[in-house]
Design an enzyme around this catalytic site. Structure first.
Site, mmCIF file in Angstrom:
data_model
loop_
_atom_site.group_PDB
_atom_site.id
_atom_site.type_symbol
_atom_site.label_atom_id
_atom_site.label_comp_id
_atom_site.label_asym_id
_atom_site.label_seq_id
_atom_site.Cartn_x
_atom_site.Cartn_y
_atom_site.Cartn_z
ATOM 1 N N LYS A 22 0.833 -1.214 0.000
ATOM 2 C CA LYS A 22 0.000 0.000 0.000
ATOM 3 C C LYS A 22 0.863 1.259 0.000
ATOM 4 O O LYS A 22 0.662 2.162 -0.803
ATOM 5 C CB LYS A 22 -0.903 0.002 1.246
ATOM 6 C CG LYS A 22 -1.594 1.333 1.488
ATOM 7 C CD LYS A 22 -2.401 1.334 2.768
ATOM 8 C CE LYS A 22 -1.620 1.624 4.022
ATOM 9 N NZ LYS A 22 -1.335 3.043 4.283
ATOM 10 N N ASN A 23 1.837 1.293 0.916
ATOM 11 C CA ASN A 23 2.605 2.536 1.056
ATOM 12 C C ASN A 23 3.496 2.807 -0.154
ATOM 13 O O ASN A 23 3.807 3.954 -0.448
ATOM 14 C CB ASN A 23 3.435 2.517 2.344
ATOM 15 C CG ASN A 23 2.550 2.732 3.575
ATOM 16 O OD1 ASN A 23 1.378 3.054 3.447
ATOM 17 N ND2 ASN A 23 3.130 2.553 4.756
ATOM 18 N N CYS A 116 -3.659 13.423 13.044
ATOM 19 C CA CYS A 116 -4.492 12.234 12.887
ATOM 20 C C CYS A 116 -4.422 11.473 14.192
ATOM 21 O O CYS A 116 -3.741 11.886 15.126
ATOM 22 C CB CYS A 116 -4.038 11.392 11.710
ATOM 23 S SG CYS A 116 -2.506 10.549 11.980
ATOM 24 N N ARG A 121 1.766 14.742 13.344
ATOM 25 C CA ARG A 121 2.255 14.451 11.986
ATOM 26 C C ARG A 121 2.359 15.685 11.089
ATOM 27 O O ARG A 121 1.655 15.803 10.079
ATOM 28 C CB ARG A 121 1.394 13.380 11.327
ATOM 29 C CG ARG A 121 1.410 12.085 12.100
ATOM 30 C CD ARG A 121 0.658 10.996 11.422
ATOM 31 N NE ARG A 121 1.386 10.395 10.321
ATOM 32 C CZ ARG A 121 0.938 9.346 9.642
ATOM 33 N NH1 ARG A 121 -0.220 8.819 9.941
ATOM 34 N NH2 ARG A 121 1.647 8.844 8.670
ATOM 35 N N ASP A 305 4.682 0.555 12.119
ATOM 36 C CA ASP A 305 3.444 -0.016 11.578
ATOM 37 C C ASP A 305 3.217 -1.462 12.026
ATOM 38 O O ASP A 305 2.194 -2.057 11.676
ATOM 39 C CB ASP A 305 3.451 0.053 10.039
ATOM 40 C CG ASP A 305 3.189 1.461 9.538
ATOM 41 O OD1 ASP A 305 2.844 2.336 10.345
ATOM 42 O OD2 ASP A 305 3.334 1.685 8.313
ATOM 43 N N ARG A 397 -8.641 0.170 4.728
ATOM 44 C CA ARG A 397 -7.678 1.090 4.095
ATOM 45 C C ARG A 397 -6.397 0.357 3.709
ATOM 46 O O ARG A 397 -5.713 0.758 2.781
ATOM 47 C CB ARG A 397 -7.313 2.220 5.063
ATOM 48 C CG ARG A 397 -8.451 3.150 5.362
ATOM 49 C CD ARG A 397 -7.992 4.312 6.200
ATOM 50 N NE ARG A 397 -6.875 4.997 5.542
ATOM 51 C CZ ARG A 397 -6.212 6.010 6.061
ATOM 52 N NH1 ARG A 397 -6.542 6.475 7.236
ATOM 53 N NH2 ARG A 397 -5.221 6.566 5.415
HETATM 54 C C1 UD1 Z 1 4.908 6.699 6.401
HETATM 55 C C2 UD1 Z 1 3.921 5.556 6.229
HETATM 56 C C3 UD1 Z 1 3.343 5.154 7.584
HETATM 57 C C4 UD1 Z 1 4.459 4.831 8.570
HETATM 58 C C5 UD1 Z 1 5.473 5.964 8.633
HETATM 59 C C6 UD1 Z 1 6.694 5.630 9.478
HETATM 60 C C7 UD1 Z 1 3.010 5.987 4.033
HETATM 61 C C8 UD1 Z 1 1.836 6.379 3.208
HETATM 62 N N1 UD1 Z 1 2.844 6.015 5.365
HETATM 63 O O1 UD1 Z 1 4.193 7.803 6.925
HETATM 64 O O2 UD1 Z 1 2.516 4.003 7.384
HETATM 65 O O3 UD1 Z 1 3.912 4.644 9.867
HETATM 66 O O4 UD1 Z 1 5.950 6.276 7.294
HETATM 67 O O5 UD1 Z 1 7.296 4.478 9.011
HETATM 68 O O6 UD1 Z 1 4.038 5.628 3.506
HETATM 69 N N2 UD1 Z 1 7.629 14.251 10.648
HETATM 70 C C9 UD1 Z 1 7.740 15.595 10.937
HETATM 71 N N3 UD1 Z 1 7.695 16.483 9.893
HETATM 72 C C10 UD1 Z 1 7.538 16.084 8.599
HETATM 73 C C11 UD1 Z 1 7.434 14.702 8.320
HETATM 74 C C12 UD1 Z 1 7.481 13.818 9.365
HETATM 75 O O7 UD1 Z 1 7.878 16.002 12.091
HETATM 76 O O8 UD1 Z 1 7.506 16.928 7.696
HETATM 77 C C13 UD1 Z 1 7.662 13.279 11.748
HETATM 78 C C14 UD1 Z 1 6.316 12.555 11.898
HETATM 79 O O9 UD1 Z 1 5.395 13.291 12.674
HETATM 80 C C15 UD1 Z 1 6.735 11.284 12.553
HETATM 81 C C16 UD1 Z 1 8.106 11.000 11.912
HETATM 82 O O10 UD1 Z 1 8.561 12.258 11.403
HETATM 83 O O11 UD1 Z 1 6.907 11.484 13.940
HETATM 84 C C17 UD1 Z 1 8.121 9.988 10.802
HETATM 85 O O12 UD1 Z 1 7.115 10.296 9.868
HETATM 86 P P1 UD1 Z 1 7.213 9.894 8.338
HETATM 87 O O13 UD1 Z 1 8.324 8.929 8.130
HETATM 88 O O14 UD1 Z 1 7.208 11.140 7.524
HETATM 89 O O15 UD1 Z 1 5.839 9.134 8.115
HETATM 90 P P2 UD1 Z 1 4.854 9.251 6.891
HETATM 91 O O16 UD1 Z 1 5.606 9.412 5.634
HETATM 92 O O17 UD1 Z 1 3.765 10.219 7.207
#
Ligand code: UD1
Length: 418
Positions: A22-23, A116, A121, A305, A397
Site C-alpha cells: 500500500k505505502n 491524525c 504528523r 506499523d 484502508r
Molecule cells: C509513512 C507511512 C506510515 C508509517 C510511517 C513511518 C506511508 C503512506 N505512510 O508515513 O505508514 O507509519 O511512514 O514508518 O508511507 N515528521 C515531521 N515532519 C515532517 C514529516 C514527518 O515532524 O515533515 C515526523 C512525523 O510526525 C513522525 C516521523 O517524522 O513522527 C516519521 O514520519 P514519516 O516517516 O514522515 O511518516 P509518513 O511518511 O507520514
C-alpha cells in the site's frame, strides 16, 4: 459501518498471498504526475486508500484506469493543481502530490493534512526541503501554496529525521530539478527503493536509495514506464503475527524475508520459527511464546506499523515485554481495546509494559486506526469466545480480503454488513 466477527481458538495453517505494498503504491501513483506519458503499475493492491489516491490524481486531470487485474494505467494532462481538503483530510499520503505537481507545473496548492489519531504528523520537512529546492511556500486558509515559476534547482538537503513521506516528495521533485540534489538522513524503507526504481525506469537518475544518502541528478523530462510494486512487508508481518499468536503454521507467499528482518528477529526471540522458502516465508509457532522487548525505529529497525500487532502477540506471551514507540507520539490507542480483551498492559510515556496472560477473552472492541485494527483482529483470533470488531473501515484502508485470507487458513471470521 461494517463489523468483523471472529471466534478465536483456531490454529491457523495454510498459505496467504501477500499483495503489493500500500505505502509503495501511494507514492508510485503520484509519480504518474511527473510525465505526460503512461505510467503502468502492476501488483496494485485493492484497498480503500488506493481508491482515494485514484480520486485525487483523477481530479488533477489524469486518467487512472484499471487495464488488467491489479494493474493501473495512469496518464494524461494535468488540468488542476489543487489537492482539496475533502480528499487530503481522508488520507495524509495525499501530500505526495505536492512535489510532483510543483516540479511539473511550477505550482501546486495542497490542503494541509492536519493531525491524525496517531499524532500531530506535521509536513514541515516536506516544505523546508521544497524551499531548499527553490520553491516559494505560502500557507493560506489551510492550504500549502507552493510556486516555482522558473523550475526547481538541485540542493543539499539534510532531513531532521528520516521521514518516509518527505524523502518521497523530495525524490520526485528533485528528479525534474535543474542540477544535483543530495538528500542526507534520508529514509531507507523498501518503499523508497521501489519509488526510486520506478523513477529511474521513467528516466530519472537516482543513486543511493535504500541508504541514508540519496543523490538525484535532475533531468528535463521523464517518460512512461511499467513498474511492478514491491510486496507489502506490513501485510506480511501482520500475518506472521497471526501465525505466532494462534500457534499456527502459515506460508506468506511472495513476501520478502529481507524486508522484515527486525520483526523476524523479535519473533524468533519469542520462540517462533521463521524460514525462507522459494515462494516466500514460512512462520510456525507452537503457541508457547516468550515476552520480548522491542523499540520502533526507522527502517531497517522494527517498524512502527507493526507495533500494535506485536503488542497483541506479546499480550499472550509468557513473562513481560516492553514495547517502546519512537516514531509517533500517540500510537497506543489499541491498548485500552486490547485491555478490554483481558490483556495486561500499562503505558508509561513512550513505552508500554505488557504482562502476558495465558488467554485473552472475547469482547466487543473498536478499531481506532489502521494498524490498531489489525492488532484487534490478531487478539480476537487467539481469544476465547466470539469478538466483534467495529469501525473496520480503518482495516479496509490497508488490508485486502482479510476475511478470505484468514478463513482460508482455518480462522472463524466473517464480515457483518451494516
Ligand atoms: C509513512 C507511512 C506510515 C508509517 C510511517 C513511518 C506511508 C503512506 N505512510 O508515513 O505508514 O507509519 O511512514 O514508518 O508511507 N515528521 C515531521 N515532519 C515532517 C514529516 C514527518 O515532524 O515533515 C515526523 C512525523 O510526525 C513522525 C516521523 O517524522 O513522527 C516519521 O514520519 P514519516 O516517516 O514522515 O511518516 P509518513 O511518511 O507520514
Amino acid at each position: 459501518m461494517d463489523r468483523i466477527e471472529i471466534t478465536g481458538g483456531a490454529r491457523l495453517s495454510g498459505s496467504i498471498p501477500i499483495g503489493g505494498a500500500k505505502n509503495a503504491a501511494l507514492a508510485l501513483m503520484p509519480a504518474g504526475l511527473l510525465t505526460d506519458q503512461r505510467l503502468i503499475l502492476t501488483n496494485v493492491p485493492r484497498l480503500a486508500d488506493i481508491r482515494t489516491m485514484t480520486r485525487l490524481i483523477a481530479q488533477h486531470g489524469l486518467a487512472v484506469e484499471t487495464t488488467a487485474p491489479r494493474t493501473l494505467s495512469i496518464g494524461g494532462t494535468i488540468t488542476n493543481t489543487v489537492a482539496p481538503y475533502e480528499i487530503v483530510s481522508q488520507m495524509r499520503a495525499s501530500i505526495l502530490v505536492l512535489g510532483p505537481l510543483l516540479a511539473r507545473q511550477g505550482e501546486a496548492k495542497v490542503s494541509l493534512p492536519g493531525g491524525c489519531a496517531i499524532g500531530t504528523r506535521p509536513v514541515d520537512f516536506h516544505l523546508r526541503g521544497l524551499e531548499q529546492l527553490g520553491a516559494v511556500i505560502e500557507l493560506d486558509a489551510g492550504y500549502v501554496h507552493a510556486t516555482a515559476p522558473n523550475g526547481l534547482k538541485g540542493a543539499e538537503i539534510l532531513l531532521p529525521m528520516p521521514s518516509v513521506g518527505a524523502t518521497e516528495n523530495l525524490l520526485m521533485a528533485a528528479s525534474l530539478a535543474h542540477g544535483v540534489t543530495v538528500i542526507s538522513n534520508a529514509a531507507a524503507e523498501p518503499e523508497i527503493v521501489d519509488l526510486a526504481a520506478c523513477l529511474n525506469a521513467m528516466g530519472a537518475r537516482i543513486t543511493g536509495a535504500g541508504s541514508s544518502r540519496i543523490v538525484i541528478e535532475g533531468v528535463p523530462v521523464l517518460h512512461g514506464a511499467t513498474h511492478d510494486i514491491v510486496p507489502d512487508r506490513i501485510e506480511a508481518g501482520t500475518y506472521a503475527c497471526a501465525a505466532a499468536i494462534t500457534g499456527g503454521d502459515i506460508v506468506l507467499t511472495g513476501a520478502r524475508v529481507g524486508h522484515l528482518a527486525a520483526l523476524h528477529n523479535i519473533l524468533r526471540e519469542a520462540g517462533v520459527e521463521i524460514t525462507e522458502q522459494n515462494d516466500g516465508i514460512r512462520v510456525k509457532s507452537s503457541g508457547r511464546l516468550t515476552g520480548v522487548d522491542a523499540k520502533t525505529d526507522p527502517y531497517p529497525g522494527f517498524p512502527t506499523d507493526m507495533q500494535a500487532q506485536l503488542m497483541a502477540v506479546m499480550a499472550v506471551a509468557e513473562g513481560a515485554s516492553m514495547l517502546t514507540e519512537t516514531i509517533f507520539e500517540n500510537r497506543f490507542m489499541h491498548v485500552p481495546e486490547l485491555s478490554r480483551m483481558g490483556a495486561r498492559i500499562v503505558v508509561h510515556g513512550a513505552s508500554a509494559i505488557v504482562r502476558g496472560v495465558s488467554q485473552l477473552s472475547s469482547a466487543p472492541v473498536m478499531a481506532t486506526d489502521l494498524r490498531a485494527s489489525s492488532s484487534l483482529i490478531l487478539a480476537a483470533l487467539a481469544a476465547k469466545g466470539t469478538s466483534v470488531i467495529s469501525r473496520v473501515y480503518h482495516l479496509d484502508r490497508g488490508y485486502e480480503a482479510v476475511e478470505e485470507k484468514l478463513s482460508a487458513c482455518g480462522a472463524s471470521i466473517k464480515r457483518l454488513k451494516d
